[in-house]
Motif scaffolding. Structure first.
Motif, PDB file in Angstrom:
ATOM      1  N   UNK A 238       0.666  -1.179  -0.043  1.00  0.00           N
ATOM      2  CA  UNK A 238      -0.088  -0.100  -0.091  1.00  0.00           C
ATOM      3  C   UNK A 238       0.858   1.233  -0.052  1.00  0.00           C
ATOM      4  N   UNK A 239       1.771   1.194   0.722  1.00  0.00           N
ATOM      5  CA  UNK A 239       2.827   2.425   0.521  1.00  0.00           C
ATOM      6  C   UNK A 239       3.495   2.368  -0.594  1.00  0.00           C
ATOM      7  N   UNK A 240       4.038   1.548  -1.251  1.00  0.00           N
ATOM      8  CA  UNK A 240       4.538   1.491  -2.474  1.00  0.00           C
ATOM      9  C   UNK A 240       3.474   2.164  -3.442  1.00  0.00           C
ATOM     10  N   UNK A 241       2.393   1.729  -3.312  1.00  0.00           N
ATOM     11  CA  UNK A 241       1.361   2.502  -4.369  1.00  0.00           C
ATOM     12  C   UNK A 241       1.449   3.883  -4.347  1.00  0.00           C
ATOM     13  N   UNK A 242       1.941   4.506  -3.419  1.00  0.00           N
ATOM     14  CA  UNK A 242       1.762   5.825  -3.546  1.00  0.00           C
ATOM     15  C   UNK A 242       2.942   6.383  -4.030  1.00  0.00           C
ATOM     16  N   UNK A 243       4.162   5.815  -3.847  1.00  0.00           N
ATOM     17  CA  UNK A 243       5.480   5.999  -4.332  1.00  0.00           C
ATOM     18  C   UNK A 243       5.382   5.814  -5.833  1.00  0.00           C
ATOM     19  N   UNK A 244       4.566   4.460  -6.385  1.00  0.00           N
ATOM     20  CA  UNK A 244       4.516   3.914  -7.539  1.00  0.00           C
ATOM     21  C   UNK A 244       3.972   4.909  -8.623  1.00  0.00           C
TER      22      UNK A 244
END
Length: 296
Positions: A238-244
């Protein structure tokens, strides 16, 4: 003298009543936190509450949670930008992302990695494993989180609010997340294991946040595990969704399928294992008798 005696007698009776109430209220002790068995029981209740909401509410809350992930990702980069001391860099980056998680936990938004703890707790302690609507909810939450993260990334890009110095910093974060691609198949499994660790920590953030009985305690309980998983570069889907989402719109260094198949997919599998087994199942089994007592 009579008035003083009456006052003393009244205070004595109030003390006796208070002591009696404290002894009788085993489930709600006079502390500033809940005990572990109460927390696991609360996980199950929150999981059931999410499932009982109409689908439109579930999906909107999932969109909202994904949106907060992009805001957290942005804040983590902005806070740590230009900091060269590694320890302070990781601390500030983690604090930035903790803001996104605090908004999720306190607002009741539905985050994929949080329900990896809540729904298994409901399944283990209150329902049973054969609940098809649970798995549909799980899938819709994931899609809602991803869509919410992408929508906010698009709005931020359209706003033109971020300075040009932001994007080189974003590129560093993306490289840090995608470095496992260089390791081939071994890298894919490294992400999976890293995802287990990430959701173990986020499960404990939910654990500490649920334990706290005031807003300050909830924010502090959120911050500590989040800072740790950000500093350790543990892969949290979920955190990586923000970065990606920001990376996909701002740079063509990586493609969408590389983000999904070489990070989000193995990280998500690991997140499921970490939340369901290392938090929900572990504590549900350890406190099984206490949880059953609470339910009576």
């Amino acid at each position: 003298m009579d008035l003083g005696h009456d006052q003393s007698h009244k205070e004595e009776n109030e003390n006796i009543e208070t002591d009696t109430e404290q002894k009788g209220s085993v489930d709600r002790p006079g502390r500033q936190f809940y005990i572990p068995s109460q927390i696991v029981d609360e996980f199950g209740e929150k999981g059931r509450d999410h499932l009982n909401k109409p689908f439109r509410a579930q999906f909107l809350l999932a969109l909202t949670a994904g949106s907060f992930m992009t805001f957290g990702a942005i804040f983590s980069i902005l806070l740590a930008s230009g900091v060269e001391t590694k320890g302070i860099y990781h601390l500030l980056s983690g604090l930035g992302f903790a803001a996104g998680y605090a908004m999720v936990f306190i607002s009741g938004a539905v985050l994929f990695t949080e329900i990896n703890v809540l729904l298994p707790s409901y399944l283990f302690n209150k329902a049973g494993l054969m609940k098809a609507n649970i798995y549909k909810f799980w899938a819709s939450t994931y899609i809602g989180n991803l869509l919410g993260a992408f929508i906010v990334a698009g709005l931020i890009q359209l706003s033109g609010s971020l300075s040009s110095s932001f994007y080189p910093e974003l590129s560093i974060y993306l490289d840090h997340k995608m470095k496992f691609m260089d390791h081939g198949v071994a890298g894919w499994f490294q992400i999976l294991v890293s995802g287990i660790l990430a959701n173990w920590l986020i499960g404990m953030a939910a654990f500490l946040t649920t334990s706290a009985r005031d807003i300050t305690g909830k924010i502090l309980g959120t911050m500590l595990p989040v800072i740790l998983f950000v500093a350790g570069n543990f892969q949290h889907s979920a955190a990586n969704m923000g970065y990606f989402s920001m990376g996909f719109l701002a740079t063509d260094k990586y493609t969408w399928y590389e983000y999904i198949f070489f990070n989000l997919l193995p990280a998500s599998i690991g997140n499921l294992i970490g939340g369901a087994i290392l938090v929900s199942l572990l504590f549900s089994y350890a406190y099984k008798e206490d949880i059953q007592t609470l339910g009576k």
